[in-house]
Design an enzyme around this catalytic site. Sequence first.
Site, mmCIF file in Angstrom:
data_model
loop_
_atom_site.group_PDB
_atom_site.id
_atom_site.type_symbol
_atom_site.label_atom_id
_atom_site.label_comp_id
_atom_site.label_asym_id
_atom_site.label_seq_id
_atom_site.Cartn_x
_atom_site.Cartn_y
_atom_site.Cartn_z
ATOM 1 N N CYS A 127 1.051 -1.133 0.347
ATOM 2 C CA CYS A 127 -0.046 -0.031 0.044
ATOM 3 C C CYS A 127 0.510 0.997 0.219
ATOM 4 C CB CYS A 127 -0.557 0.027 1.139
ATOM 5 S SG CYS A 127 -1.647 1.999 1.642
ATOM 6 N N CYS A 130 -0.488 4.215 1.707
ATOM 7 C CA CYS A 130 -0.355 3.394 3.585
ATOM 8 C C CYS A 130 1.170 3.896 3.908
ATOM 9 C CB CYS A 130 -0.316 2.059 3.908
ATOM 10 S SG CYS A 130 -2.171 1.477 4.109
ATOM 11 N N ASP A 131 2.591 3.614 3.251
ATOM 12 C CA ASP A 131 3.318 3.614 3.720
ATOM 13 C C ASP A 131 5.200 4.297 3.001
ATOM 14 O OD1 ASP A 131 3.401 1.552 5.512
ATOM 15 O OD2 ASP A 131 3.095 0.023 3.990
#
Length: 303
Positions: A127, A130-131
């Site tokens: 992701c 997300c990261d």
Amino acid sequence: MILGSGCAGNTAAIYAARANLKPLVVIGHEPGGQLSLTTLVENFPGFPDGIDGPELVENMKKQAENFGAEYIYGTANEADLSKRPFRINVDGEWHETRTLIIASGASARWLGLPNEQKLIGHGVSSCATCDGAFYRDRKIMVIGGGDSAMEEATFLTRFGSEVTLVHRRDQFRASKIMLDRARHNPKIKFLTNTIVDDVYDASKLLVTGVKLQDVLTGRQWDQAVDGFFVAIGHIPNTKPFAGQIDLDPDGYIISKGGARTNVTGVFHAGDVQDRSYRQAVTAAGAGCMAAIEAERFLEAEGH
Ligand code: NAP
């Protein structure tokens, strides 16, 4: 019953339990869902300093339990939605429910490399949203040749010093517009006809590099990398519902508006239906919608 214990399932459980519906939550084969695979979550509203994914999802579960939600370990592997009450088989045991919320998510497809699973959350991710921010001025690699890979590679150029996109063929599944956007981005380097043989370094619990292979020549080489993003698709967890719930060709639930499915009394929440946003906050919102719809449905029936 609520199937799934990620953001969607837990939020549905908070709302349903608070409405006195006594939800039974089936935890599923990935307890906590995708959030349990990530580290710091910086974009869930309400946490200015971020919060660890596993902690966030565990907090949601506790919150639901405080209102009386019951959780059981196991995975729903069979369902009979042909009549009410609906019947759900969890690891061999049948349960009956008046209404059902399917929040079983979509599991990231992984490459199956020897050290891949050990490094999830330590440089291996599925992701970018997300990261990505953890890899400012670092070397990033993205695997895949579809729209997700193009989108993630393009997004990751905001952070990385360089982004290498690795694809096993020289033909792309990605739409022309997304492929062109990635191709024209000077920070993205394409490596086609290339596969990943492994990712290092599990002993340091940190991604430091990968072993690559040219599929045409068989040549292998090592390349240093800090962030390794696998974007080779997701698999929605809808197997038990095939033939009963309307699914699209990839297995995602087709929404009939709001949180409704084609089966009256069965609702969807989160990534099991949403192939577009896939965020913790959108999944939580969808879980809330599904619980409210389930509550209204039961109320209309006089329960
Ligand atoms: P996808 O279109 O199925 O592409 C998956 C890619 O991963 C393919 O290039 C495939 O290679 C590769 N792959 C699969 N298994 C692999 C393996 N074991 N090793 C190496 N490579 C592997 O999946 P997606 O990109 O996640 O997209 C899914 C759907 O969502 C698509 O319909 C897409 O259009 C849509 N989507 C749209 C947007 C957007 O419009 N903004 C963004 C993301 C996704 P091969 O080609 O060789 O099979």
